[in-house]
Design a protein around this motif. Structure first.
Motif: not given
Length: 139
Positions: A8-9, A13-19, A22-25, A60-70
């Motif tokens: 969730x965090x 962070x992705x939502x904040x980065x792209x401004x 939740x609805x727009x995302x 550009x979103x790293x899936x390892x980062x998104x799912x596992x924080x790596x």
């Protein structure tokens, strides 16, 4: 296993980065708003469909980062080079797989199959790609 609160965090962070709200995302990745709300509240874990749609829209979103924080977000230059290389390899592999089934190779493949004493005919071949798409080659 995906840790829901940490996921969730990272999603926030992705939502904040792209401004994005939740609805727009949800609209951006063509996903149900209530599902995004449930993910952000920690009620639900991400589905494969959600992850694939997010990755298709934001490669550009790293899936390892998104799912596992790596790894990191936003991706560093090195990560983006790796992403470009991966896309080039996937494109090359797709072109090679299409060439495999050209008319020239078709007779050679049939000849090789007939060498076997137990001749079996191939009905179809399905190739699955990491982006969730697939190709079906039918005889």
């Amino acid at each position: 296993m995906v840790n829901t609160s940490n996921f969730t965090k990272r999603l926030e962070k992705i939502l904040d980065y792209y401004s994005l709200s939740a609805a727009a995302f949800a609209e951006e990745i063509d996903f149900n708003r209530s599902t995004i709300s449930h993910l952000l509240s920690g009620r639900n874990k991400p589905s494969l469909e959600f992850v694939m749609k997010l990755y298709q829209k934001f490669p550009e979103v790293d899936m390892d980062w998104l799912l596992f924080g790596k790894g990191s977000f936003p991706s560093t230059g090195e990560n983006l080079k790796s992403l470009d290389n991966q896309k080039q390899i996937e494109t090359s592999n797709e072109e090679n797989s299409l060439n495999l089934f050209s008319a020239e190779n078709d007779t050679e493949v049939k000849r090789n199959i007939q060498v076997n004493q137990n001749v079996k005919n191939i009905e179809r071949i399905v190739i699955f790609y990491t982006d969730g798409s697939f190709n079906v080659y039918q005889n």
